[in-house]
Every structure is written in structure tokens, then in C-alpha cells.
Design a protein around this motif. Structure first.
Motif, short mmCIF file in Angstrom:
data_model
loop_
_atom_site.label_atom_id
_atom_site.label_comp_id
_atom_site.label_asym_id
_atom_site.label_seq_id
_atom_site.Cartn_x
_atom_site.Cartn_y
_atom_site.Cartn_z
N ARG A 91 4.47 4.86 -11.60
CA ARG A 91 4.92 3.67 -10.87
C ARG A 91 6.20 4.04 -10.16
N LEU A 101 7.93 -3.19 6.08
CA LEU A 101 6.81 -3.54 5.22
C LEU A 101 5.76 -4.34 6.01
N ALA A 102 6.23 -5.16 6.95
CA ALA A 102 5.30 -5.98 7.74
C ALA A 102 4.65 -5.19 8.86
N THR A 103 5.07 -3.91 9.05
CA THR A 103 4.52 -3.17 10.19
C THR A 103 3.97 -1.80 9.76
N ALA A 106 2.95 0.74 5.16
CA ALA A 106 1.77 1.01 4.32
C ALA A 106 0.92 2.14 4.90
N GLU A 107 0.78 2.13 6.21
CA GLU A 107 -0.04 3.16 6.83
C GLU A 107 0.57 4.55 6.61
N VAL A 109 2.39 5.62 4.05
CA VAL A 109 2.37 6.13 2.68
C VAL A 109 1.00 5.98 2.00
N GLY A 110 0.06 5.29 2.67
CA GLY A 110 -1.21 4.95 2.04
C GLY A 110 -1.99 6.16 1.54
N CYS A 113 -0.38 7.78 -1.53
CA CYS A 113 -0.50 6.97 -2.75
C CYS A 113 -1.93 7.04 -3.30
N ARG A 114 -2.92 7.03 -2.40
CA ARG A 114 -4.30 7.14 -2.87
C ARG A 114 -4.55 8.49 -3.52
N VAL A 118 -0.65 6.98 -7.19
CA VAL A 118 0.63 6.33 -7.52
C VAL A 118 0.56 4.85 -7.16
N VAL A 119 1.17 4.02 -7.99
CA VAL A 119 1.28 2.61 -7.64
C VAL A 119 2.74 2.27 -7.39
N LEU A 120 2.95 1.37 -6.46
CA LEU A 120 4.30 1.05 -6.00
C LEU A 120 4.77 -0.30 -6.51
N ASP A 121 6.05 -0.37 -6.87
CA ASP A 121 6.74 -1.65 -7.06
C ASP A 121 7.64 -1.80 -5.85
N LEU A 122 7.25 -2.61 -4.91
CA LEU A 122 8.06 -2.76 -3.72
C LEU A 122 9.05 -3.90 -3.90
#
Lengths: 289, 289
Positions: A91, A101-103, A106-107, A109-110, A113-114, A118-122
Motif C-alpha cells: 500500500r 488527480l482529476a486529469t 491515473a493514466e 501510474v496505472g 500499479c497493475r 500495488v494499491v494506493l492510498d491517495l
């Protein structure tokens, strides 16, 4: 060495927001969790948690959490080298500014993470608060506009986000038909992300205006755009968040040619293991305009 | 009567997040603001602000703020009846759940805010925290899922938001090709809004699954959707937030036929003036599906 069962209990209480849920997460009873926290506090001679107004770690508790999280990251590297060692999905707790985060975040780091499971606590924070959380050990890394690394960490520049002063065409017509003039700024409601948001002030200063102005406070990226679309105000919006709406003419600049560039930096502890290294690499490959 | 200059100083310090900025907002020096806060604290015999970890009102401070805000709302009605009375643009502080803010909220209240010249201080909160803020007097109204009005307030039902368990088609193929089975839930990362978010747990229970599951925490509505779009997990997303992405096939349900309905209620104080009344009317006209 430290008794990591105690630190694990502390981390679970903070993460789950309560003793009962921490027990569920660790497969322990609530009283076993309480006992571990008590033991930790007795050994330290001071509290690790405050109970009111909300359950939160004390400064000492935060230092312990920071240490526990860094140990978890190092354990993960070890379990790579020694695959027979059991290890949970890592984690990673990270502070990110709301607009990233709104833009694009995610793309960027996606895939990593896959691949790494890994899972994220944002944690969504203003830049100063995000850096303070890093210093306090509450997060492992932080994405923000401040270039200055804190001691023991480094700051990787990621490029810039471009902000434009946007409103609906009808709003511009009503308030800014004579352009970005002082009288318009005095009357027309702006939209501001939060009391610490300096973008609006910087924009007004750039236009030569230093007086008071009415404003809505809206501490959520998408909500901010919705307020602008509903004709409630004008505000500084990241261009990349509204490309489509700009192309469709739903939003327009109230001061064409004016923009603010906000640089972004990725702050992480040195020597925090391969996962942070790889995440830094993935972010370093991003090219923000 | 109370010395409202003192309360006004307190409200400005809390709203602006500091003494210096409060001074700027009220056209006073920082030391004048400090003096007013000190006077207030001496009269009350107790502090109205805590300085650490961040500047915030004490419980007594919050009660004073609540009172000041309600008086401001009543003043506004008075200035309607007596137009020669000077009155500023009313500021309305409201707690709204993040998903409403990211979807229908602005459109529902936009016209009224424009017509009345009201500016909003929006606070984004989980339902329980929002109601506590209302009780503490930190906000004038609150939009949340709890049907139970607190004493002195009323709760107006607004309808429901429908949440679907969504992911990319590739994510569904990778993790849920055999449907929403226990083994898939044990392995596939979910996305959860925050530690207090019960939607994911309710969804899993509805599928008959009660075990542990990996999850990302992402406390921002648009960021949540972005994580799902980046293939990082599946999560409960309001249908109305992603209509276009559903139609385009960018997001699909991992458990077709499954949905959660979340009711929404508008909580406001009784007798808090015409502005809140009209806002309640505007919200009452919303028909959420």
C-alpha cells in the motif's frame, strides 16, 4: 528491534478510522487492537493517537507510521529477492493535488500499479499541506507545486499545468463584455478552490487588479468546473481538464491570452525502495504541457 | 446585544485561514484582528480558536460562528424589507457530498445563486461529518444520505443516486471473466472513496461476499473515475457521472444488474431565512433518478 505488531495495529487504526474496523482488517478483536495501542503508549510514555475531534495520530504516532511504511516498502524489495518470504500487496500512501488527480495522474501510474500489484492510498491536498504530510511521515510521496525538497527527500520536476480564466459565454457576456476590467472583477463572482488557493489572486494581479472580489469556495476539481458551467462564476481551470468543453465553446476565456503556468514536482524520500523508484520513473516520463 | 464586530473577526479568521488574511478581507490590520479575538476570548473566559495543528474554531467558537451566520441570513431578509440598509452579498456555507458536487448540484442551484447574488462556501464531506458540521454550526445546510434530521433542523428528501460497479472492459475481462465470484473479489483491486465509504462493502455483501479485498483509496470523485478508466480497479460510480462513458463502452459493469441506490436529503435549520427557503425549494424541484 521494534515490535512491529504494535505498529501494524497503529497503522490499521489510522487507516481504517477506528479500532473495530482495524480489528476486522487484521483479523483481531477490537480489544486486542486496543491492547496493542495501549502497550505502545505505555512503552513510549505518551499517546500515539488523539481521539477527538476525530481519531488521528499524534506527532509521535505519525513518526511511527512513517517508519512502519518505509519498513513495509523495504520488506517488499526483500520479498522480491527472497520470493519464499510472504508479503502482502504493498500500500502506498501518496498526497496528490486535486487537479492532477482529476486529469493525468491515473493514466501515468496505472500500468505500473497493475504490474506491481500495488494499491494506493491517495490523499488530496494543497501543496503546502501535502509537503507537511511528507515531512510528518504521513505519506510516502507527494505531488505538488513546490520545487523545494524537504530534508532527506528529493523533488523531481514533472512539467507544468496551464490554467485559464474560464466561464460560460453567457457569463462572459454579462460580466466581461468590456473585457477584464477592474469594475468587472469587483462585481463578478469568481470560483476559488479554497482559502489557500493563490491562483485567483495571481490571475487578478496579472490583470493589474488588487481589490476585493466576490467568490464561491469549491474545494473539488470537478465541482469547480460544474459551478463554472452552471454560470455561477469564472475560475482558473486546468486547460487539460476541459479541452473538450473549450473546443465545444461551452467554456471561454474571460481574458483571452491570459494563463497561469503551475509547475509540478514529485517529492519522495531517498532510499525508499524500488517501488518508489519505479513510480518516480513512470512520473518522470510524463510530459505535461 | 453581542458585539458583532468580534464575531465578524472570528468568522473572517476561520474563513480566510489566518489573521493576516482576515485583516485584509475586513480592511483591518492583523493586530486589530488579534485584539478582537483576544477580547472575545477574555469575555468568554475560554479560547475560540485552536492554533495547532491548523487554525480552527473551538466548540465554543463554532457555536459563535453558527450564530453569526444565522444572524447574517436574517439580516439579509431585513435588508430586503428595508432596502436602504446596506448589506453585503450573502455567503452561504454548505456541506455537499462529493458525488453530488461532481454531477447535478451546480445546475440545480445555479440560477438561484445568480439571481440572489449569493456566493457559496462549499465543504465536501462524508455524510456523517457533514451532519456533525451542521450540528456544530459550521455550515448552514448539508446535503447527505442520512434521512434523520438533527434537532432544530429538517431533512428534505431529494431522490436517489444510482451507483454501478464499473471498470474498463479489459479489467472486467482480466478479473471478472467468470462473473462476480468470491475468488475475483479476493484478488481484484477495488476503488474506495475513503475509509468511511460503505458503498463497496454494501455491494460486496449484496453479491454474497464478506471477505477481505484489496483496494485503492481515492477521496475525489473525478479522480475515482480516472483510476477506473486507467484500469487500476473497479468501483461504485454514480451512473449520472459517467453516462457518456457507459454509452461509449469505456466503462462496463462487472456485475450486470447490480446497483446501489443512495438516497439524498437536504438538511437545513428551521427559521434560517428566505434564502435557505428558496434554496430548499430549488433543490426540492430536482428529480434525481
Amino acid at each position: 528491534m521494534l515490535d512491529y505488531k504494535l505498529l501494524e495495529a497503529l497503522a490499521a487504526v489510522v487507516e481504517c478510522g477506528g479500532f473495530e474496523r482495524a480489528g476486522e482488517a487484521l483479523g483481531l478483536s477490537q480489544s486486542a487492537i486496543s491492547q496493542r495501542i495501549r502497550t505502545l503508549e505505555i512503552r513510549l510514555g505518551q499517546p500515539v493517537l488523539v481521539r477527538t475531534p476525530t481519531l488521528a495520530p499524534t506527532p509521535v504516532g505519525r513518526q511511527l507510521l512513517n517508519h512502519a511504511r518505509r519498513v513495509q516498502l523495504l520488506e517488499r524489495d526483500l520479498s522480491r529477492a527472497l520470493p519464499t518470504l510472504e508479503s502482502e500487496a504493498p500500500r502506498l500512501r501518496i498526497a496528490v493535488n486535486a487537479d492532477s488527480l482529476a486529469t493525468w495522474w491515473a493514466e501515468a501510474v496505472g500500468v505500473l500499479c497493475r504490474e506491481e500489484g500495488v494499491v494506493l492510498d491517495l490523499v488530496v491536498e494543497d501543496q503546502e499541506v501535502g509537503l507537511r504530510r511528507l515531512r510528518d511521515g504521513d505519506v510516502a510521496a507527494c505531488l505538488c507545486a513546490s520545487p523545494q525538497p524537504i530534508a532527506g527527500a528529493r523533488a523531481l520536476p514533472l512539467g507544468r499545468m496551464s490554467y485559464l480564466p474560464l466561464a460560460t459565454p453567457a457569463y462572459r457576456e454579462r460580466h466581461f463584455s468590456a473585457g477584464p476590467a477592474a469594475e468587472a472583477f469587483r462585481q463578478a463572482p469568481a470560483i476559488v478552490f479554497g482559502p489557500n488557493d493563490q491562483l485567483q489572486h495571481r490571475f487578478l494581479a496579472q490583470c493589474g487588479y488588487h481589490g476585493p472580489f466576490p467568490y464561491h469556495l469549491c474545494p473539488a476539481s470537478e465541482g469547480f468546473v460544474r459551478l463554472a458551467l452552471a454560470g455561477m462564476g469564472y475560475g482558473m481551470i486546468p486547460r487539460m481538464q476541459v479541452e473538450r468543453r473549450l473546443a465545444a465553446g461551452e467554456l471561454v476565456s474571460i481574458a483571452p491570452g491570459q494563463a497561469l503556468e503551475v509547475p509540478l514536482y514529485w517529492h519522495s524520500w531517498r532510499h525508499s525502495g524500488q517501488l518508489i523508484e519505479r513510480l518516480s520513473e513512470a512520473l518522470g516520463a510524463v510530459s505535461l504541457v
